[in-house]
Design a protein around this motif. Structure first.
Motif, PDB file in Angstrom:
ATOM      1  N   THR A 105      -4.405   2.879   1.894  1.00  0.00           N
ATOM      2  CA  THR A 105      -4.572   2.776   0.443  1.00  0.00           C
ATOM      3  C   THR A 105      -3.395   3.323  -0.352  1.00  0.00           C
ATOM      4  O   THR A 105      -3.377   3.205  -1.571  1.00  0.00           O
ATOM      5  CB  THR A 105      -5.834   3.548  -0.002  1.00  0.00           C
ATOM      6  N   GLY A 106      -2.460   3.962   0.311  1.00  0.00           N
ATOM      7  CA  GLY A 106      -1.440   4.698  -0.433  1.00  0.00           C
ATOM      8  C   GLY A 106      -0.482   3.824  -1.218  1.00  0.00           C
ATOM      9  O   GLY A 106       0.038   4.233  -2.247  1.00  0.00           O
ATOM     10  N   LYS A 107      -0.238   2.599  -0.753  1.00  0.00           N
ATOM     11  CA  LYS A 107       0.818   1.812  -1.376  1.00  0.00           C
ATOM     12  C   LYS A 107       0.270   0.883  -2.444  1.00  0.00           C
ATOM     13  O   LYS A 107      -0.706   0.196  -2.251  1.00  0.00           O
ATOM     14  CB  LYS A 107       1.529   0.975  -0.322  1.00  0.00           C
ATOM     15  N   ALA A 108       0.944   0.885  -3.588  1.00  0.00           N
ATOM     16  CA  ALA A 108       0.676  -0.137  -4.584  1.00  0.00           C
ATOM     17  C   ALA A 108       1.924  -0.994  -4.613  1.00  0.00           C
ATOM     18  O   ALA A 108       2.934  -0.575  -5.152  1.00  0.00           O
ATOM     19  CB  ALA A 108       0.412   0.486  -5.940  1.00  0.00           C
ATOM     20  N   GLY A 109       1.866  -2.160  -3.994  1.00  0.00           N
ATOM     21  CA  GLY A 109       3.086  -2.944  -3.812  1.00  0.00           C
ATOM     22  C   GLY A 109       3.998  -2.204  -2.851  1.00  0.00           C
ATOM     23  O   GLY A 109       3.587  -1.827  -1.761  1.00  0.00           O
ATOM     24  N   GLU A 110       5.213  -1.919  -3.312  1.00  0.00           N
ATOM     25  CA  GLU A 110       6.150  -1.196  -2.462  1.00  0.00           C
ATOM     26  C   GLU A 110       6.016   0.314  -2.645  1.00  0.00           C
ATOM     27  O   GLU A 110       6.423   1.093  -1.806  1.00  0.00           O
ATOM     28  CB  GLU A 110       7.582  -1.630  -2.808  1.00  0.00           C
ATOM     29  N   GLU A 111       5.468   0.686  -3.795  1.00  0.00           N
ATOM     30  CA  GLU A 111       5.570   2.082  -4.205  1.00  0.00           C
ATOM     31  C   GLU A 111       4.401   2.923  -3.702  1.00  0.00           C
ATOM     32  O   GLU A 111       3.260   2.464  -3.697  1.00  0.00           O
ATOM     33  CB  GLU A 111       5.609   2.123  -5.731  1.00  0.00           C
ATOM     34  N   GLN A 171       1.728   5.487  -4.404  1.00  0.00           N
ATOM     35  CA  GLN A 171       1.138   5.870  -5.678  1.00  0.00           C
ATOM     36  C   GLN A 171       0.471   7.243  -5.582  1.00  0.00           C
ATOM     37  O   GLN A 171       0.232   7.763  -4.513  1.00  0.00           O
ATOM     38  CB  GLN A 171       0.120   4.830  -6.109  1.00  0.00           C
ATOM     39  N   GLN A 172       0.208   7.792  -6.778  1.00  0.00           N
ATOM     40  CA  GLN A 172      -0.524   9.054  -6.846  1.00  0.00           C
ATOM     41  C   GLN A 172      -2.001   8.736  -6.995  1.00  0.00           C
ATOM     42  O   GLN A 172      -2.389   8.089  -7.948  1.00  0.00           O
ATOM     43  CB  GLN A 172      -0.071   9.858  -8.058  1.00  0.00           C
ATOM     44  N   LEU A 173      -2.790   9.197  -6.044  1.00  0.00           N
ATOM     45  CA  LEU A 173      -4.238   8.991  -6.149  1.00  0.00           C
ATOM     46  C   LEU A 173      -4.880  10.293  -6.590  1.00  0.00           C
ATOM     47  O   LEU A 173      -4.488  11.367  -6.143  1.00  0.00           O
ATOM     48  CB  LEU A 173      -4.809   8.587  -4.797  1.00  0.00           C
ATOM     49  N   LEU A 198      -3.424  13.192  -4.469  1.00  0.00           N
ATOM     50  CA  LEU A 198      -2.869  12.752  -3.200  1.00  0.00           C
ATOM     51  C   LEU A 198      -1.632  11.915  -3.472  1.00  0.00           C
ATOM     52  O   LEU A 198      -1.696  10.907  -4.163  1.00  0.00           O
ATOM     53  CB  LEU A 198      -3.900  11.930  -2.423  1.00  0.00           C
ATOM     54  N   ASP A 199      -0.518  12.378  -2.959  1.00  0.00           N
ATOM     55  CA  ASP A 199       0.683  11.568  -2.973  1.00  0.00           C
ATOM     56  C   ASP A 199       1.417  11.913  -1.683  1.00  0.00           C
ATOM     57  O   ASP A 199       0.953  12.770  -0.930  1.00  0.00           O
ATOM     58  CB  ASP A 199       1.490  11.794  -4.259  1.00  0.00           C
TER      59      ASP A 199
END
Lengths: 637, 471
Positions: free
Chosen positions: A56-62, A64-66, A88-89
């Motif tokens: 779940t960490g990636k939004a596209g390439e980046e 993200q901070q959850l 969470l980052d």
């Protein structure tokens, strides 16, 4: 990912259970409960790490901070509210994994190491509290939450360093650690207040968003003593980080903190608490980079100096834990330097990535070194090198794992330290030649003093031990963590770190710069070689060299007299010229006012006592008269 | 008649149902079964009512505006319910003794007074407010005189009934002025018509006398110490928390809804009342040797702080006041839990000297008492700190800095006398008559546990609770 909350709740719950009910349990039961709880916590942290990095960490390439959990704890005004939550980052997730792993290893190891100590249950309760504080610190969503846990870390490390509270040296060491870091935290707090006063937020996400434009805009050119307020605020925040991360000149508490039990040193003074400062700077890195680049330069130079300074002292120390302590200071300084020289974005942000990478690998090999040292101390009942030697025959597991850790820290490929240190050197190489060459020299010194330590413990002549004090290999509870950490120390460098952690959260690729790499391998091997010549067998040569260096050697042995300088500073400057006037003011003005208040109160209480006569007709009279009086006053005044 | 109006009165009807069940059980139950089960049944029933109160309730006006129900009134009634529940738990040992046969009377009478307080809070009409106050006051005198063969208790009952009659009279007098000036008793009518005319101001002052009596504000406070001392301890606890809380809540509505137009006037009056109440309560508390009298004066000065919050005259002040009462409930009832436990175990001792050396014999009780007085005094991290802090914030937001300073000074004084109790328990050595180690009954233990948790968590979880209030 709300279940990440469990990572915080579990250790806190353990602390409550062990702290309140610990004395009613068998020590062993308490230890097993603590260890099992930390094991669950670690599993949960791994699950979070897996889910974040691979699902779940990636939004596209980046990356993200959850923020899976966040609630408003205290609300004062519209702007001033303190939230508690979980952020969470990449760096916080990495820290979760590192902290729980090392903490779990320390928990297991302590089952053997602390066996039979009085206060065993208290020890585990405090370990849980410490883990809780540290975990809370890294997942903080805002700077105030971080500050709260930061102080909790301070308190729990205070009680762990002073665990042997009947020993005067441990007590004074714990006090020293607390006071020095607390002093630094004063700067931290003031920095937070300045920063949030202008930006009107504590929130990390808001502060760092869009190249920290909130910070750059909101200070609007305010200056104080020639420097912009943003610079002041961030420099003061760095002061807090420097205190916890033992940067010169606030490093003096760390060597003394070795009075605590050795596993505690492994946990606190290797992998977790001392990197809090690095983590803090990393967390606010965009703010530093865009709003106060001067402070970043300052950090780089303070770090460089600290690295060199600590490495020189480490060469002369004879207490094995103190060698490791100074080596820790030196290595933490590496991480600070890496942040200081880093640029922002893509491959330019190599320093940022390298800093976190070194933090990651260092946590494992330094914890391994401390636990190995603990194993040695456990066997020979002394911290002094002169009491050791030739132990490789008695303690094979400790010997091999310790050697692996020494190779890792010396930066020999393919051990983990090589990769991370190489990235740091590469980051400094192009733009900061002075820093690069200093760090390069420090790398040599590091290899030298670590291998000096290794040889003095495990080789160095044919020292024999009396029959009933024969050293023996430690029990499995202690050996297993050593082996696990050794595995990490070998392989953790192979992780493609840049794919996970970067200054702007965009993955990038690194390659080994062979020029830098060969320079660093060269100096590392040289350091080891010199150490081998001097210390493999017992000889007089080291003493002769020390003799010839004269004053320099003595100064280094006495840690450049920094303790004495601080002592003088506190005794004469602070106590005499600041504290005494304040004490006078307190005794005469404040106490006088309080006594006056007490006297007045006493007298007036005497004079009104007749009002409470007990007669109900009088009560009624006062009632009516009071109402009428109020009415009259309101109507006619 | 539209029966749907009754839907808004859910809590009142629930209360009456509890009352009826206990009443019928008292009539038909055998003596033996009542000995065994009555207290249990009463507590369980009331607990159910309390929990039920937290379920969502409809809001609106009933009976042509006589009765008003809103989220806020429901919350206030819930707070009173919690406090009453704790008092019920604490009364077990006392009701087991000489008052065994009149056990049910305590519950039924208390429930009636509580019903009166509900009506005070939900009143939308001054007449309704008056009826509520009378329903709450007259049976209260019975409660105060519950140990009727004891002189002090009887005296407390008489004093209470006399002063309460006087205050009702004055209040009615004030109401008649208001009616004369405006021609209506409805809050909604009065709001627009109340202006700074002398007649309305007089009406307001006399109305305040009535509520001030219940809140025991200076100069309407003189009955407090004697009644608190003489009444049975559980009744004192009830008076000092529930009765006072209800009066504070009713005062909020009266001031904000009816007299919103003359805010400047009542702020001026309350400014003085609050300053005098806090100070005088403190001055008297210092000199007390009986712990119930001590808490009487302490509660007078606490009422002054409540007034400080109400007076801010804005939403922040109202929220702070509700929260203050909520926290005060736990702190004060924790203290009274310890008092009734000690009183029962020591054969009726209520002097402060009886607490000498309590820490040595009953450390848990001594610690709870310490937490309670720390919370009352406003020492962090106990809940009382946060509630005081919010009250002061509210007063600060209304820019009443001088009063704030007086209140702060008084906080220092109050710490002194609260610490006297701590000193007695921890430092002073009891000579011959130290209270022996004892174990209190399970009901009281539960009550003290609830209070303990309340003192600890209500402060730390302030944010969450506050959001519930604001909603």
């Amino acid at each position: 990912m709300e279940y990440s909350l469990f990572i915080l709740i579990a250790p806190f719950f353990l602390f409550l259970v062990l702290g309140l009910l610990g004395m009613k349990m068998q020590p062993k039961v308490a230890g097993i409960i603590g260890t099992a709880g930390m094991g669950l916590c670690a599993i949960c942290a791994y699950a979070v790490a897996y889910q974040y990095f691979f699902q779940t960490g990636k939004a596209g390439e980046e990356w993200q901070q959850l923020i899976p959990v966040n609630f408003e704890w205290l609300r004062f005004t519209e702007y001033l509210h303190i939230d508690l939550g979980i952020l969470l980052d990449p760096i916080s997730v990495m820290m979760l994994a590192v902290i729980t792993t090392v903490s779990l290893m320390v928990h297991i190891y302590s089952l053997g190491y602390m066996h039979g100590e009085t206060g065993f249950q208290r020890y585990y309760a405090l370990l849980s509290l410490f883990s809780f504080s540290m975990l809370g610190l890294v997942v903080a969503t805002n700077i105030f939450q971080m500050y709260i846990f930061w102080e909790l870390v301070g308190v729990s490390s205070y009680s762990l360093i002073g665990f042997y509270y009947t020993k005067p040296s441990a007590v004074s060491a714990s006090k020293k650690a607390f006071i020095v870091t607390r002093f630094a935290d004063l700067g931290f707090l003031i920095g937070i207040l300045i920063l949030s006063y202008y930006t009107k937020t504590f929130d990390f996400g808001t502060l760092t968003a869009n190249h920290a434009e909130l910070v750059t805009n909101s200070f609007a050119g305010g200056t104080f003593m020639g420097l912009s307020l943003a610079t002041w605020a961030l420099a003061l925040i760095f002061m807090g980080g420097a205190g916890k991360s033992a940067m010169f000149p606030l490093h003096i508490w760390l060597p003394d903190a070795m009075e605590g039990p050795t596993p505690v040193s492994a946990l606190i003074h290797a992998a977790t608490m001392v990197v809090a400062g690095v983590f803090l700077v990393a967390r606010l890195f965009p703010v530093y980079f865009f709003a106060a680049p001067d402070v970043l330069t300052l950090i780089a130079y303070v770090g460089t100096f600290t690295a060199l300074f600590a490495a020189i002292i480490a060469i002369t120390q004879t207490d094995i834990k103190r060698v490791l302590a100074f080596s820790t200071i030196s290595q933490i300084a590496y991480m600070m330097v890496a942040l200081g020289v880093s640029d922002y974005g893509g491959h330019d942000g190599l320093g940022y990535m390298a800093s976190m990478f070194h933090l990651f690998t260092h946590a494992f090999f330094k914890a391994l070194l401390f636990l190995g040292a603990g194993s040695v101390i456990h066997a020979v009942h002394s911290n002094e090198m002169s009491q050791m030697g030739n132990l490789r025959k008695y303690m094979p597991v400790t010997n091999i794992t310790f050697a692996i850790a020494c190779l890792a820290i010396a930066g020999i490929p393919p051990f983990s330290g090589f990769f991370s240190k190489d990235e740091i050197l590469a980051a400094a190489f192009h733009n900061h030649p002075l820093i690069f060459w200093t760090l390069w020299a420090v790398a040599g010194l590091t290899a030298f003093y670590m291998w000096r330590l290794y040889y003095c413990i495990f080789w160095n002549g044919n020292k024999t031990y009396s029959e009933h004090h024969k050293p023996h290999e430690s029990p499995w509870t202690m050996a297993v963590p050593l082996i696990i950490l050794a595995v990490f120390s070998v392989f953790s460098g192979l992780i493609p770190f840049a794919g996970f952690i970067s200054s702007d959260n965009m993955p990038f690729h690194t390659h080994i710069d062979w020029l830098v790499a060969s320079l660093s391998i060269g100096i590392g091997v040289t350091g080891i070689a010199v150490a081998t010549v001097l210390y493999l067998r017992k000889s007089n040569r080291p003493a002769e060299i020390a003799q010839s260096l004269g004053g320099l050697y003595r100064a280094a042995l006495h840690k450049f007299y920094l303790d004495e300088i601080w002592m003088w500073f506190t005794q004469t400057v602070i106590f005499k010229y600041i504290c005494m006037p304040i004490a006078w003011f307190d005794r005469h003005i404040i106490d006088g006012a309080m006594n006056g208040l007490a006297w007045t109160t006493q007298k007036s209480a005497d004079s009104v006592k007749g009002l409470q006569s007990g007669q109900v007709q009088f009560y009624a009279w006062v009632f009516v008269a009071g109402s009428v009086l109020i009415a009259v006053l309101v109507l006619f005044l | 008649m539209d029966f749907s109006n009754f839907l808004l009165m859910g809590q009142e009807i629930g209360l009456i149902a509890v009352f009826l069940i206990l009443f019928i059980y008292d009539i038909i139950g055998s003596g033996k079964s009542k000995d065994r089960w009555f207290h249990w049944v009463a507590c369980i029933e009331f607990a159910i009512l309390t929990v039920w109160g937290f379920l969502p309730k409809p809001a609106g006006e009933a009976f042509g505006g006589m009765f008003v129900s809103s989220d806020l009134t429901v919350l206030m009634k819930n707070i009173l319910n919690i406090a009453t529940f704790i008092v019920f738990l604490q009364s077990y040992s006392w009701l087991k003794g000489e008052n065994r046969l009149r056990r049910s009377e305590f519950f039924t009478i208390t429930l009636v007074t509580l019903l009166g307080m509900y009506l005070m809070i939900s009143a939308g009409n001054l007449m309704m407010l008056y009826i509520g106050m009378e329903t709450a006051s007259l049976p209260m005198a019975c409660l105060a005189a519950f140990n009727k063969y004891r002189e002090k208790s009887a005296e407390a009952g008489v004093k209470y009934v006399l002063i309460s009659a006087l205050s009702s009279g004055i209040m009615l007098f004030g109401l008649s002025f208001l009616y004369g000036a405006t021609g209506s008793f409805y809050f909604s009518d009065l709001t627009s018509q109340v202006a700074g005319k002398p007649l309305t101001i007089l009406g307001f002052v006399f109305l305040l006398g009535g509520l001030g009596f219940k809140l025991s504000l200076v100069p309407f406070h003189l009955w407090t110490a004697d009644v608190y001392e003489g009444a049975p301890t559980s009744v004192t606890a009830y008076l000092s928390v529930v009765s006072k809380g209800a009066a504070a809540f009713a005062l909020i509505f009266v001031l904000y809804k009816v007299f919103g137009g003359i805010e400047a006037v009542w702020q001026h009056i309350l400014w003085w009342l609050s300053a005098i109440t806090i100070t005088l309560g403190n001055l008297f508390a210092i000199r007390q040797t009986d712990i119930k009298r001590f808490f009487a004066f302490s509660s007078i000065s606490q009422a002054g702080y409540i007034l400080l919050g109400i007076m801010a005259g804005n939403a922040q002040g109202m929220e702070a006041t509700v929260y203050y009462v909520f926290v005060y409930l736990f702190s004060n009832l924790a203290a009274f839990g310890v008092i009734s436990a000690v009183e029962h175990a020591s054969g009726g001792k209520t002097s402060i000297a009886a607490y000498n050396g309590l820490y040595g014999t009953n450390p848990k009780l001594a610690l709870l008492m310490t937490f309670a007085v720390f919370s009352l005094g406003g020492i962090p991290p106990f809940a009382g700190f946060f509630s005081k802090f919010l009250i002061f914030m509210a007063a600060g937001s209304a820019e009443m800095y001088v009063l704030l300073f007086i209140a702060l000074l008084n906080t220092v004084i109050s710490l002194y006398y609260y610490l006297l109790i701590v000193k007695a328990m921890f430092i002073k050595k009891g000579e011959s008559d130290v209270v022996e180690h004892f174990s209190s009954d399970i009901y009281n233990k539960i009550s003290m546990l609830i209070c303990f948790l309340g003192i600890l968590t209500a402060g730390i979880l302030w944010g969450c609770i506050f959001r519930a209030i604001i909603k």
